[in-house]
Design a protein around this motif. Structure first.
Motif, mmCIF file in Angstrom:
data_model
loop_
_atom_site.group_PDB
_atom_site.id
_atom_site.type_symbol
_atom_site.label_atom_id
_atom_site.label_comp_id
_atom_site.label_asym_id
_atom_site.label_seq_id
_atom_site.Cartn_x
_atom_site.Cartn_y
_atom_site.Cartn_z
ATOM 1 N N ASP A 75 34.853 42.363 23.778
ATOM 2 C CA ASP A 75 35.715 43.413 24.317
ATOM 3 C C ASP A 75 35.490 43.512 25.817
ATOM 4 N N ASP A 76 36.439 42.983 26.591
ATOM 5 C CA ASP A 76 36.294 43.005 28.056
ATOM 6 C C ASP A 76 37.213 44.039 28.701
ATOM 7 N N SER A 77 37.725 44.964 27.913
ATOM 8 C CA SER A 77 38.738 45.907 28.408
ATOM 9 C C SER A 77 38.237 46.773 29.553
ATOM 10 N N LYS A 78 36.930 47.070 29.605
ATOM 11 C CA LYS A 78 36.423 47.952 30.657
ATOM 12 C C LYS A 78 36.437 47.298 32.037
ATOM 13 N N PHE A 79 36.670 46.000 32.071
ATOM 14 C CA PHE A 79 36.715 45.300 33.348
ATOM 15 C C PHE A 79 38.130 45.211 33.912
ATOM 16 N N PHE A 80 39.083 45.894 33.250
ATOM 17 C CA PHE A 80 40.475 45.881 33.690
ATOM 18 C C PHE A 80 41.006 47.305 33.789
ATOM 19 N N CYS A 81 42.073 47.457 34.573
ATOM 20 C CA CYS A 81 42.794 48.725 34.637
ATOM 21 C C CYS A 81 44.284 48.422 34.794
ATOM 22 N N GLN A 82 45.114 49.390 34.490
ATOM 23 C CA GLN A 82 46.560 49.246 34.609
ATOM 24 C C GLN A 82 47.045 49.919 35.885
ATOM 25 N N ILE A 83 47.826 49.205 36.682
ATOM 26 C CA ILE A 83 48.407 49.752 37.903
ATOM 27 C C ILE A 83 49.883 49.389 37.938
ATOM 28 N N ASN A 86 41.990 43.937 38.048
ATOM 29 C CA ASN A 86 40.535 44.041 37.923
ATOM 30 C C ASN A 86 40.112 45.488 38.192
ATOM 31 N N ALA A 87 38.989 45.873 37.616
ATOM 32 C CA ALA A 87 38.484 47.236 37.786
ATOM 33 C C ALA A 87 37.329 47.318 38.784
ATOM 34 N N LEU A 88 36.956 46.194 39.407
ATOM 35 C CA LEU A 88 35.818 46.188 40.323
ATOM 36 C C LEU A 88 36.204 46.478 41.764
ATOM 37 N N SER A 89 37.430 46.106 42.165
ATOM 38 C CA SER A 89 37.819 46.249 43.561
ATOM 39 C C SER A 89 39.241 46.763 43.664
ATOM 40 N N SER A 90 39.450 47.767 44.508
ATOM 41 C CA SER A 90 40.798 48.272 44.757
ATOM 42 C C SER A 90 41.411 47.612 45.992
#
Length: 330
Positions: A20-28, A34-38
Motif C-alpha cells: 500500500d503506497d497510497s500515503k506517498f501520493f496526493c490528488q491535485i 507525489n506527497a513529498l514535494s509541492s
C-alpha cells in the motif's frame, strides 16, 4: 523482486514502501501527485510513467542507442582489488535509465531516487529505488560514495540548483563521473527561439504553443525555480570548482513529423508523443497558480492545436553536460 524499498526523509528517518503506497501520493485538481514535494508540479501517475519512458527512448536515439555520454564504461568496469562500483540516478522517474544501466553493468550497484514510488517492483538484483525529496540543502547520502551520478529532467523541482551541484560533487568520489541533462523551457520554431521573436516582433507561427510555455516558465519562477538553469549547466558545474574535463553538448530535438532523416524523424515522433501527454499534465500547475479553469483549458487547447496542425517546424533544445570530479592532491 523488490516489493519493499526504502524511503529517505529529510531527517534521515528510514521506512519502507510496502504493497500500500497510497500515503506517498496526493490528488491535485484531478491528477495524482507525489506527497513529498509541492515544488515539483507534474503528476506521478501512469501517464507520467509513460512520458518518462518516451523521454528515455528519445535520449537513446539521441545517443545512438546508448544510455549515456562520457567514460561511464571505463569507470564501471570491475577492477581487481577495488570495491563494487555505485551509481546514483537522481530524479529517476519511471526508473528506465537505472534498470537499463543495472542490466548493462551487473557488477555495479544502481540506486534510483525519486519523489514517488512509480518505478517497477520487479527489477534487476543490483538495482534498488529510494524515495527522497532532493530539493533540500543536504542530501542524505555519504560523501565520496558514488562512482557515477546521473540527473536529468529535474531542474524544475530544485530551487537551489547550484547547491544541488555542490551536493553531487560531495557525494561523488574523486575520478567519478556526473551526467546532467536538462531541457530548455524556451520554445523554438524554424530554428528561432522565443527570445528572437520577442526582439524582432515577428510572429512565431505557433502563438498558442509559445503562450503556453511563457505561462509555464512564469509558474516555475513563482515556485522559486530558475528557468535559466539548463543553458547555464556547464558554467554552473565549473563554478563548483570540483570538476574538470567538463564537456557540454546541445541536443536539438525536433517535435513532430517534419524531419527527413529517419533517426531525426523517430526522435521527432517520440518528442511529439511526449508533449501530447505533457500539455494536459500542466493544468494542475496552472490552476494552482490561480488561473481559472476555462483559461487553463483554452491555453492547453490552443497549444495542442499548434502541436497537431503545425505551420512551422517546432523543436526544443537539450543541454547535456558530463564531467569528472577532480582527484585529491596530497
Amino acid at each position: 523482486m523488490r516489493l519493499n524499498y526504502p524511503v529517505i526523509f529529510p531527517l534521515n528517518q528510514l521506512t519502507y514502501v510496502g504493497e500500500d503506497d497510497s500515503k506517498f501520493f496526493c490528488q491535485i485538481h484531478g491528477r495524482r501527485f507525489n506527497a513529498l514535494s509541492s515544488r515539483y508540479m507534474l503528476p506521478a501517475d501512469e501517464e507520467e510513467v509513460r512520458r518518462s519512458e518516451l523521454q528515455h527512448k528519445t535520449i537513446q536515439f539521441l545517443f545512438n542507442g546508448k544510455n549515456y555520454v562520457g567514460p561511464i564504461a571505463d569507470i564501471l568496469t570491475p577492477k581487481e582489488g577495488k570495491e563494487r562500483c555505485r551509481v546514483l540516478d537522481l530524479g529517476t522517474g519511471g526508473g528506465f535509465w537505472a534498470i537499463d544501466l543495472a542490466d548493462e553493468f551487473p557488477s555495479a550497484e544502481v540506486i534510483g531516487v525519486d519523489l514517488a514510488p512509480i518505478q517497477p517492483r520487479e527489477v534487476p538484483a543490483n538495482c534498488t529505488f529510494e524515495l527522497c525529496d532532493l530539493d533540500q540543502f543536504y542530501l542524505p547520502y555519504p560523501s565520496e560514495h558514488f562512482d557515477v551520478i546521473h540527473a536529468r529532467f529535474m531542474h524544475t523541482g530544485i530551487e537551489n540548483y547550484p547547491r544541488f551541484l555542490h551536493e553531487i560533487a560531495r557525494m561523488l568520489r574523486p575520478g567519478g563521473l556526473v551526467i546532467l541533462i536538462e531541457p530548455d523551457t524556451e520554445p523554438i520554431a524554424d530554428e528561432k527561439s522565443a527570445s528572437h521573436f520577442t526582439r524582432s516582433g515577428q510572429p512565431s507561427g505557433m502563438r498558442g504553443w509559445f503562450t503556453l510555455w511563457e505561462n509555464y516558465r512564469r509558474c516555475l519562477r513563482d515556485k522559486g525555480i530558475d528557468v535559466n538553469i539548463p543553458p547555464e549547466l556547464s558554467n554552473l558545474v565549473a563554478s563548483t570548482g570540483a570538476f574538470d574535463r567538463i564537456v557540454a553538448q546541445e541536443g536539438n530535438i525536433p517535435i513532430g513529423f517534419w524531419p527527413k532523416d529517419p533517426v531525426a524523424l523517430s526522435i521527432g515522433q517520440l518528442a511529439w508523443m511526449n508533449y501530447d501527454i505533457m500539455l494536459p499534465a500542466m493544468k494542475p500547475l496552472f490552476l494552482s497558480a490561480g488561473m481559472r479553469d476555462w483559461e487553463a483549458k483554452k491555453l492547453i487547447e490552443e497549444a495542442h492545436q499548434d502541436l497537431y496542425y503545425p505551420l512551422v517546424r517546432a523543436s526544443s533544445r537539450l543541454h547535456i553536460v558530463h564531467a569528472i570530479k577532480k582527484a585529491k592532491h596530497p
